[in-house]
Design an enzyme around this catalytic site. Sequence first.
Site, PDB file in Angstrom:
ATOM      1  N   TYR A 146       0.836  -1.202   0.000  1.00 14.74           N
ATOM      2  CA  TYR A 146       0.000   0.000   0.000  1.00 14.74           C
ATOM      3  C   TYR A 146       0.876   1.259   0.000  1.00 14.74           C
ATOM      4  CZ  TYR A 146      -3.784   3.158   1.518  1.00 14.74           C
ATOM      5  OH  TYR A 146      -4.717   4.182   1.615  1.00 14.74           O
ATOM      6  N   GLU A 148       4.181   1.773  -0.637  1.00 16.01           N
ATOM      7  CA  GLU A 148       5.015   1.951  -1.833  1.00 16.01           C
ATOM      8  C   GLU A 148       4.134   2.052  -3.083  1.00 16.01           C
ATOM      9  OE1 GLU A 148       7.872   2.902  -1.616  1.00 16.01           O
ATOM     10  OE2 GLU A 148       9.122   1.767  -0.228  1.00 16.01           O
ATOM     11  N   GLY A 149       3.003   1.326  -3.070  1.00 22.24           N
ATOM     12  CA  GLY A 149       2.052   1.431  -4.185  1.00 22.24           C
ATOM     13  C   GLY A 149       1.587   2.872  -4.346  1.00 22.24           C
ATOM     14  N   LYS A 150       1.194   3.483  -3.243  1.00 24.23           N
ATOM     15  CA  LYS A 150       0.700   4.863  -3.315  1.00 24.23           C
ATOM     16  C   LYS A 150       1.829   5.836  -3.657  1.00 24.23           C
ATOM     17  CE  LYS A 150      -3.756   4.626  -2.227  1.00 24.23           C
ATOM     18  NZ  LYS A 150      -4.838   5.269  -2.973  1.00 24.23           N
ATOM     19  N   ASN A 175      -6.127   9.581   8.017  1.00 23.14           N
ATOM     20  CA  ASN A 175      -7.212   8.720   8.527  1.00 23.14           C
ATOM     21  C   ASN A 175      -8.590   9.384   8.550  1.00 23.14           C
ATOM     22  OD1 ASN A 175      -4.577   7.880   9.760  1.00 23.14           O
ATOM     23  ND2 ASN A 175      -5.833   6.148  10.385  1.00 23.14           N
ATOM     24  N   VAL A 188      -9.432   1.072  12.728  1.00 26.08           N
ATOM     25  CA  VAL A 188      -9.587   1.236  14.170  1.00 26.08           C
ATOM     26  C   VAL A 188     -10.938   1.836  14.550  1.00 26.08           C
ATOM     27  CG1 VAL A 188      -8.407   3.512  14.339  1.00 26.08           C
ATOM     28  CG2 VAL A 188      -8.368   1.913  16.263  1.00 26.08           C
ATOM     29  N   ASN A 191     -13.659  -0.837  13.969  1.00 27.89           N
ATOM     30  CA  ASN A 191     -13.486  -1.933  14.936  1.00 27.89           C
ATOM     31  C   ASN A 191     -13.976  -1.522  16.324  1.00 27.89           C
ATOM     32  OD1 ASN A 191     -12.366  -3.795  13.238  1.00 27.89           O
ATOM     33  ND2 ASN A 191     -10.412  -3.963  14.309  1.00 27.89           N
ATOM     34  N   PHE A 192     -13.511  -0.360  16.812  1.00 27.81           N
ATOM     35  CA  PHE A 192     -13.837   0.024  18.196  1.00 27.81           C
ATOM     36  C   PHE A 192     -15.343   0.250  18.359  1.00 27.81           C
ATOM     37  CE2 PHE A 192      -9.460   1.924  19.639  1.00 27.81           C
ATOM     38  CZ  PHE A 192      -8.885   0.677  19.461  1.00 27.81           C
ATOM     39  N   ARG A 277       1.118  10.226  13.841  1.00 31.55           N
ATOM     40  CA  ARG A 277       0.649  10.748  12.541  1.00 31.55           C
ATOM     41  C   ARG A 277      -0.264  11.957  12.770  1.00 31.55           C
ATOM     42  NH1 ARG A 277      -2.261   6.501   9.292  1.00 31.55           N
ATOM     43  NH2 ARG A 277      -0.203   5.718   8.767  1.00 31.55           N
TER      44      ARG A 277
HETATM   45  P1  NAD Z   1     -12.677   1.639   0.555  1.00 23.89           P
HETATM   46  O1  NAD Z   1     -11.976   0.333   0.624  1.00 23.89           O
HETATM   47  O2  NAD Z   1     -13.983   1.770   1.260  1.00 23.89           O
HETATM   48  O3  NAD Z   1     -12.889   2.097  -0.962  1.00 23.89           O
HETATM   49  C1  NAD Z   1     -12.089   1.678  -2.022  1.00 23.89           C
HETATM   50  C2  NAD Z   1     -13.023   1.312  -3.184  1.00 23.89           C
HETATM   51  O4  NAD Z   1     -12.230   0.971  -4.327  1.00 23.89           O
HETATM   52  C3  NAD Z   1     -13.899   0.103  -2.882  1.00 23.89           C
HETATM   53  O5  NAD Z   1     -15.230   0.357  -3.271  1.00 23.89           O
HETATM   54  C4  NAD Z   1     -13.297  -1.014  -3.741  1.00 23.89           C
HETATM   55  O6  NAD Z   1     -14.235  -2.005  -4.091  1.00 23.89           O
HETATM   56  C5  NAD Z   1     -12.752  -0.220  -4.907  1.00 23.89           C
HETATM   57  N1  NAD Z   1     -11.639  -0.866  -5.604  1.00 23.89           N
HETATM   58  C6  NAD Z   1     -10.510  -1.387  -5.075  1.00 23.89           C
HETATM   59  N2  NAD Z   1      -9.704  -1.845  -6.047  1.00 23.89           N
HETATM   60  C7  NAD Z   1     -10.341  -1.597  -7.223  1.00 23.89           C
HETATM   61  C8  NAD Z   1     -10.020  -1.834  -8.588  1.00 23.89           C
HETATM   62  N3  NAD Z   1      -8.872  -2.429  -8.940  1.00 23.89           N
HETATM   63  N4  NAD Z   1     -10.904  -1.442  -9.552  1.00 23.89           N
HETATM   64  C9  NAD Z   1     -12.083  -0.843  -9.208  1.00 23.89           C
HETATM   65  N5  NAD Z   1     -12.436  -0.602  -7.922  1.00 23.89           N
HETATM   66  C10 NAD Z   1     -11.574  -0.981  -6.944  1.00 23.89           C
HETATM   67  O7  NAD Z   1     -11.648   2.733   1.095  1.00 23.89           O
HETATM   68  P2  NAD Z   1     -11.821   4.296   1.362  1.00 23.89           P
HETATM   69  O8  NAD Z   1     -11.489   4.533   2.772  1.00 23.89           O
HETATM   70  O9  NAD Z   1     -13.087   4.788   0.809  1.00 23.89           O
HETATM   71  O10 NAD Z   1     -10.601   4.853   0.498  1.00 23.89           O
HETATM   72  C11 NAD Z   1     -10.782   5.409  -0.791  1.00 23.89           C
HETATM   73  C12 NAD Z   1      -9.446   5.908  -1.320  1.00 23.89           C
HETATM   74  O11 NAD Z   1      -8.919   6.898  -0.436  1.00 23.89           O
HETATM   75  C13 NAD Z   1      -8.392   4.809  -1.428  1.00 23.89           C
HETATM   76  O12 NAD Z   1      -7.638   5.024  -2.599  1.00 23.89           O
HETATM   77  C14 NAD Z   1      -7.538   5.026  -0.207  1.00 23.89           C
HETATM   78  O13 NAD Z   1      -6.224   4.602  -0.407  1.00 23.89           O
HETATM   79  C15 NAD Z   1      -7.617   6.537  -0.022  1.00 23.89           C
HETATM   80  N6  NAD Z   1      -7.385   6.900   1.376  1.00 23.89           N
HETATM   81  C16 NAD Z   1      -8.319   6.642   2.336  1.00 23.89           C
HETATM   82  C17 NAD Z   1      -8.044   6.969   3.653  1.00 23.89           C
HETATM   83  C18 NAD Z   1      -9.029   6.737   4.762  1.00 23.89           C
HETATM   84  O14 NAD Z   1      -8.686   6.972   5.921  1.00 23.89           O
HETATM   85  N7  NAD Z   1     -10.244   6.333   4.524  1.00 23.89           N
HETATM   86  C19 NAD Z   1      -6.796   7.535   3.998  1.00 23.89           C
HETATM   87  C20 NAD Z   1      -5.871   7.736   2.978  1.00 23.89           C
HETATM   88  C21 NAD Z   1      -6.173   7.439   1.664  1.00 23.89           C
HETATM   89  N1  UDP Z   2      -5.679  -0.473  15.870  1.00 21.74           N
HETATM   90  C1  UDP Z   2      -5.997  -0.966  17.125  1.00 21.74           C
HETATM   91  N2  UDP Z   2      -7.034  -1.829  17.227  1.00 21.74           N
HETATM   92  C2  UDP Z   2      -7.789  -2.222  16.160  1.00 21.74           C
HETATM   93  C3  UDP Z   2      -7.463  -1.700  14.879  1.00 21.74           C
HETATM   94  C4  UDP Z   2      -6.396  -0.849  14.756  1.00 21.74           C
HETATM   95  O1  UDP Z   2      -5.357  -0.639  18.135  1.00 21.74           O
HETATM   96  O2  UDP Z   2      -8.737  -3.017  16.370  1.00 21.74           O
HETATM   97  C5  UDP Z   2      -4.566   0.487  15.743  1.00 21.74           C
HETATM   98  C6  UDP Z   2      -3.553   0.160  14.659  1.00 21.74           C
HETATM   99  O3  UDP Z   2      -2.554  -0.710  15.167  1.00 21.74           O
HETATM  100  C7  UDP Z   2      -3.019   1.541  14.328  1.00 21.74           C
HETATM  101  C8  UDP Z   2      -4.207   2.451  14.541  1.00 21.74           C
HETATM  102  O4  UDP Z   2      -5.109   1.738  15.353  1.00 21.74           O
HETATM  103  O5  UDP Z   2      -2.006   1.891  15.241  1.00 21.74           O
HETATM  104  C9  UDP Z   2      -4.893   2.877  13.242  1.00 21.74           C
HETATM  105  O6  UDP Z   2      -5.190   1.705  12.531  1.00 21.74           O
HETATM  106  P1  UDP Z   2      -6.011   1.684  11.162  1.00 21.74           P
HETATM  107  O7  UDP Z   2      -6.004   0.254  10.703  1.00 21.74           O
HETATM  108  O8  UDP Z   2      -7.327   2.315  11.343  1.00 21.74           O
HETATM  109  O9  UDP Z   2      -5.205   2.599  10.155  1.00 21.74           O
HETATM  110  P2  UDP Z   2      -3.663   2.966   9.888  1.00 21.74           P
HETATM  111  O10 UDP Z   2      -3.571   4.391  10.272  1.00 21.74           O
HETATM  112  O11 UDP Z   2      -2.764   2.100  10.714  1.00 21.74           O
HETATM  113  O12 UDP Z   2      -3.497   2.721   8.432  1.00 21.74           O
END
Ligand code: NAD
Ligand code: UDP
Length: 316
Positions: A146, A148-150, A175, A188, A191-192, A277
């Site tokens: 994730y 390195e991908g991003k 987040n 997190v 889950n919580f 963070r």
């Molecule tokens: P999410 O998993 O709910 O949404 C991702 C969506 O992309 C899903 O609907 C999934 O089915 C779809 N998807 C995944 N791979 C695909 C593919 N190859 N082709 C078509 N659809 C595909 O996650 P989210 O929290 O809504 O995140 C959305 C975007 O924002 C992601 O790119 C994520 O990396 C980025 N982002 C989210 C957060 C966050 O805290 N929520 C933080 C940083 C970055």
């Molecule tokens: N975490 C936790 N309990 C859980 C899920 C996550 O303590 O049930 C912690 C996790 O180890 C991290 C933080 O909560 O330190 C945020 O985790 P999340 O998976 O939401 O996102 P991250 O910011 O790590 O990508």
Amino acid sequence: MELKTLVTGGAGFIGSHLCHTLLEQGAEVYCVDNFLTGSKRNIEPLRSHPKFHFIHHDIIEPYFPEWLDRIYNLACPASPPAYQYNAIRTIKANTIGMINVLGMARRLKARILQASTSEVYGDPKINPQSEHYWGNVNCTGIRSCYDEGKRVAETLCFDYHRSHQVDIRVVRIFNTYGPHMDPNDGRVVSNFIVQALKGEDITIYGNGQQTRSFCYVEDLVPGLLKMMEQPSEIGPINLGNDQEFTILELAEKVLKLTKSKSKLVFRPLPGDDPTQRRPDLNRARKLFNWAPRFTLEQGLVPTIEYFQHILKSSTP
Ligand code: NAD
Ligand code: UDP
């Protein structure tokens, strides 16, 4: 002006809110998703809207629409358990998928916004993280698919911009939480809340002293729209909330707001889990006068209500 707008990952948590807001603003919305981590439930209320179109498609395969003005690229699993379970697909979405979507933007002369992440900073050595910081990232660990991908997805955006003048916008999302999160996706906040509502143990990974800064989705979406529509800054730009909490503090807030009697239990910290963070938001503030408005409590209340509703409707 009616903008033809593609949202990849539009059936996911953030993507479904974005589609909803774009429709409210009069855009013609094309939602592309393969339901890897998203759900039909998230887009069900939009399906009858005359300007909403759903395309079941994986961005790893090319796709050739005829005309687009805007592309929001959100397609990628975002929760650590989901991207680790789908590690190779996560890398493919951020490399092959990113190239496909950038190629589409180039061909159609559409502006593209890439949903990047605070994970490009890895386990940061400085706090808060500003966009100038290059990060501290492991390239072989369990989060690397994730992180390195991003990172390479950002590189691709900048190279398509330099080589082919693609009109890019890169946003680093910190987040984000809110309604439409998958109750089982392992992040997190979900889950919580789910554990607290079910009276199950709250699982703290490590000692709970690691920090995160939590942004409510209704703050994030206007930031994405503002970044997309401002004329000149390509990014990267941090978007999030700059109030920082330990994971233990988050657990205590969730327990208080749900009035739950759940106990805290401590579990091993997953590999490469960042210790701190918090976004430096000065750039977004200066550039397009954006700042988050929701406190953590204000965002947790509607999120808890959402999960209460979901859990009620899924119990037989
Ligand atoms: P999410 O998993 O709910 O949404 C991702 C969506 O992309 C899903 O609907 C999934 O089915 C779809 N998807 C995944 N791979 C695909 C593919 N190859 N082709 C078509 N659809 C595909 O996650 P989210 O929290 O809504 O995140 C959305 C975007 O924002 C992601 O790119 C994520 O990396 C980025 N982002 C989210 C957060 C966050 O805290 N929520 C933080 C940083 C970055
Ligand atoms: N975490 C936790 N309990 C859980 C899920 C996550 O303590 O049930 C912690 C996790 O180890 C991290 C933080 O909560 O330190 C945020 O985790 P999340 O998976 O939401 O996102 P991250 O910011 O790590 O990508």
